[in-house]
Design an enzyme around this catalytic site. Sequence first.
Site, mmCIF file in Angstrom:
data_model
loop_
_atom_site.group_PDB
_atom_site.id
_atom_site.type_symbol
_atom_site.label_atom_id
_atom_site.label_comp_id
_atom_site.label_asym_id
_atom_site.label_seq_id
_atom_site.Cartn_x
_atom_site.Cartn_y
_atom_site.Cartn_z
ATOM 1 N N ASN A 9 0.870 -1.179 0.000
ATOM 2 C CA ASN A 9 0.000 0.000 0.000
ATOM 3 C C ASN A 9 0.904 1.226 0.000
ATOM 4 O O ASN A 9 1.521 1.542 1.012
ATOM 5 C CB ASN A 9 -0.880 -0.034 1.260
ATOM 6 N N LYS A 11 0.024 4.222 -0.204
ATOM 7 C CA LYS A 11 -0.629 5.385 0.429
ATOM 8 C C LYS A 11 -0.427 6.615 -0.469
ATOM 9 O O LYS A 11 -0.461 6.482 -1.679
ATOM 10 C CB LYS A 11 -0.104 5.572 1.862
ATOM 11 N N HIS A 93 -9.403 1.151 5.161
ATOM 12 C CA HIS A 93 -8.126 1.322 5.855
ATOM 13 C C HIS A 93 -8.327 2.264 7.040
ATOM 14 O O HIS A 93 -9.119 3.205 6.951
ATOM 15 C CB HIS A 93 -7.080 1.886 4.885
ATOM 16 N N GLU A 95 -6.664 4.643 8.065
ATOM 17 C CA GLU A 95 -6.425 6.058 7.742
ATOM 18 C C GLU A 95 -7.644 6.674 7.078
ATOM 19 O O GLU A 95 -7.929 7.866 7.265
ATOM 20 C CB GLU A 95 -5.162 6.177 6.868
ATOM 21 N N GLU A 163 -4.980 -4.841 10.705
ATOM 22 C CA GLU A 163 -3.959 -3.807 10.874
ATOM 23 C C GLU A 163 -4.223 -3.049 12.175
ATOM 24 O O GLU A 163 -5.041 -2.114 12.198
ATOM 25 C CB GLU A 163 -4.004 -2.820 9.696
ATOM 26 N N GLY A 169 3.028 2.249 10.779
ATOM 27 C CA GLY A 169 4.010 3.310 10.631
ATOM 28 C C GLY A 169 4.764 3.659 11.897
ATOM 29 O O GLY A 169 5.429 4.688 11.963
ATOM 30 N N SER A 209 3.831 -2.160 10.217
ATOM 31 C CA SER A 209 5.283 -2.235 10.448
ATOM 32 C C SER A 209 5.892 -3.570 10.029
ATOM 33 O O SER A 209 6.847 -4.045 10.648
ATOM 34 C CB SER A 209 5.620 -1.904 11.911
#
Length: 251
Positions: A9, A11, A93, A95, A163, A169, A209
Amino acid sequence: MRRGLAAGNWKMNGTGGDLGEIALLAAAHPAPASEVLICPPATLIARMADAARGTPIAVGGQDCHPAEKGAHTGDLSAAMLAEAGASHVILGHSERRADHGETDDLVRAKAEAARAAGLTAIVCVGETLAEREAGRTLEIVEGQLAGSVPDGAAGDTLVVAYEPVWAIGTGLTPTTEQIAEVHAALRAALTARFGAEIAGAIRLLYGGSVKAANATEIFAVADVDGALVGGASLKAADFGPIVAALDARLG
Ligand code: 13P
């Protein structure tokens, strides 16, 4: 045996100059046993699909709108992604859930639109650190799964990615026991809803990660069928070893 899926991904990273990573990845892994997927920003889907033609690398989107078409400025339909060369789309996701207020109902509608357009949906679930510390992890991910996955799901139209928000991250990862606990709960919930045969064909990815240094350990966990990788998917030199680790585990 479920085929492994190594999904990247990107992003909001990448412009035309980064498309060379596709040729580098394909050269390093010309015939991976696992499925390999890169989801770039929408602006790169068509050009990445061109770059990936003749290689085993598939291309996906990072979001789609639930409607087929219409007055939705700035949005893209699932059919548009498919026409541009996408075979998969990441949905829900964390985010997007956080930045755009996406609800389970919306993610479910998007997954239905993706299926209608012939795309495989990668539906994401995951708890925040506060939710984990409150002992609510399984309740949260099971609720997201129940709300975000449409009826009639199957192994060729649905992938689920676990996730944990606090692992994305951050360089932090859950223990292998924590990953195993969540993946077992997701598999059990899919089995209760769709039956053992269909649930057994749906791939469960871990994301958060993942890098070459921890991939082998994560892929050894029961019910982990691959990974959804952010930062370490941007460079072939980082993503290639993750593909190799998955091939070594399950292919
Ligand atoms: P990182 O691999 O950068 O932690 O991102 C994970 C992720 O959010 C993939 O969708």
